[in-house]
Enzyme design. Structure first.
Site, PDB file in Angstrom:
ATOM      1  N   CYS A  53      43.885  35.780  35.550  1.00  0.00           N
ATOM      2  CA  CYS A  53      45.043  34.850  36.200  1.00  0.00           C
ATOM      3  C   CYS A  53      44.606  34.113  37.601  1.00  0.00           C
ATOM      4  O   CYS A  53      44.180  34.843  38.405  1.00  0.00           O
ATOM      5  CB  CYS A  53      46.026  35.645  36.273  1.00  0.00           C
ATOM      6  SG  CYS A  53      47.594  35.061  36.858  1.00  0.00           S
ATOM      7  N   SER A 130      58.254  39.262  31.605  1.00  0.00           N
ATOM      8  CA  SER A 130      57.057  39.659  31.373  1.00  0.00           C
ATOM      9  C   SER A 130      56.419  40.401  32.434  1.00  0.00           C
ATOM     10  O   SER A 130      56.833  40.506  33.586  1.00  0.00           O
ATOM     11  CB  SER A 130      56.069  38.251  31.355  1.00  0.00           C
ATOM     12  OG  SER A 130      54.626  38.912  31.077  1.00  0.00           O
ATOM     13  N   CYS A 271      49.656  29.212  30.405  1.00  0.00           N
ATOM     14  CA  CYS A 271      49.669  30.431  30.685  1.00  0.00           C
ATOM     15  C   CYS A 271      48.541  31.098  31.668  1.00  0.00           C
ATOM     16  O   CYS A 271      47.335  30.944  31.189  1.00  0.00           O
ATOM     17  CB  CYS A 271      49.570  31.436  29.505  1.00  0.00           C
ATOM     18  SG  CYS A 271      49.997  33.098  29.581  1.00  0.00           S
TER      19      CYS A 271
END
Ligand code: SF4
Length: 280
Positions: A53, A130, A271
């Site tokens: 990420c 999430s 994402c």
């Protein structure tokens, strides 16, 4: 009115929200055929340091207040209304920068505003939160009034998942699911398991078998997401053939599987790609 900082050819729009102290966060409006979705941030940066990420590279700068969270929705909705007035207000996913459950009280207040008829006026079914598996927040999840839960799973094996999500060293897969299993759910409300596919890492038959064992007895949905690259990322996206093969392996094991379409990749809005300042 705030306008998108960037738009991609598929219609995805990325917004940069400048905060009172000069820091900034990003939100993303993602077009779908029936109804758009807005992906909101809950923190500036993130403490969880997931290795797939881009936000995880920033470290945590600070939590957002509930007003700073809801303001993102208002900004994006206002722009959306002027460009697609015939459409319903966007649904909400808390999948932007930050671990939402690590900023629980502000998240809860923002959801109360979003679902109130004098505020955002959208139903809790239209909201998804999430998490990487932050157990203190999961233990309070029922306070969020029936919104949907998405767990960043990415591997059924603790050793491997800990490499992807360091938080797994604190609360492993079994501990996270023990808490999730205790959260009340409506009929046909699934546990959404986000599964980022990284080449050569997490898409073998062994993974398919372990996912069957973990999720088969549960009302769960596997959302397959091909990895979205960012500068310096240690992982790569599998080939289309590899993605399709893994999907079929899961289907053959009678798991509910959905392949998430990648949107906004060209503008670093997909994402795991959001970042408003890499930690130096
Ligand atoms: S995936 Fe989510 S929890 Fe993990 S570092 Fe990124 S923003 Fe934080």
């Amino acid at each position: 009115m705030l306008t998108p900082a960037l738009t991609s050819p598929d219609g995805t729009a990325k917004f940069l929200h400048t905060l009172g102290d000069g820091l900034s966060v990003e939100s993303v409006l993602i077009p779908f055929s029936k109804r758009h979705s807005v992906c909101l941030s809950s923190q500036v940066g993130c403490a969880m340091a997931c290795t797939f990420c881009h936000t995880g590279l920033m470290g945590l700068k600070r939590h957002l207040s509930s007003q700073e969270i809801t303001q993102q929705y208002i900004d994006v909705k206002n722009w959306h209304l002027t460009h697609a007035p015939e459409r319903l207000p966007p649904t909400v996913v808390f999948m932007g920068q930050g671990e939402p459950l690590h900023n629980f009280d502000a998240l809860k207040s923002s959801i109360q505003w979003l679902t109130d008829h004098t505020g955002g006026n959208i139903g809790p079914r239209m909201i998804t939160v999430s998490t990487a598996g932050y157990v203190p927040g999961l233990q309070r999840f029922a306070e969020l009034g029936g919104v949907n839960l998405a767990l960043s799973l990415h591997s059924p094996f603790d050793e491997e998942r800990s490499q992807l999500i360091p938080l797994n060293k604190r609360w492993n897969v079994a501990e996270v699911f023990k808490v999730i299993d205790a959260i009340p759910r409506r009929r046909r409300q699934y546990i959404n398991c986000e599964y980022l596919l990284m080449k050569g890492v997490n898409h073998s038959e062994r993974h398919a078998d372990a996912l069957r064992e973990l999720l088969g007895p549960r009302q769960a949905m596997v959302n397959l997401i091909p990895f979205n690259p960012f500068p310096g990322a240690p992982w790569q996206r599998p080939s289309e053939d590899e993605i399709e093969t893994f999907m079929q392996q899961l289907v053959a094991r009678r798991l509910r599987v959905f392949r998430r379409t990648t949107k906004g990749e060209e503008i670093m809005a997909a994402c795991g790609q959001l970042n408003t300042g890499v930690r130096s």
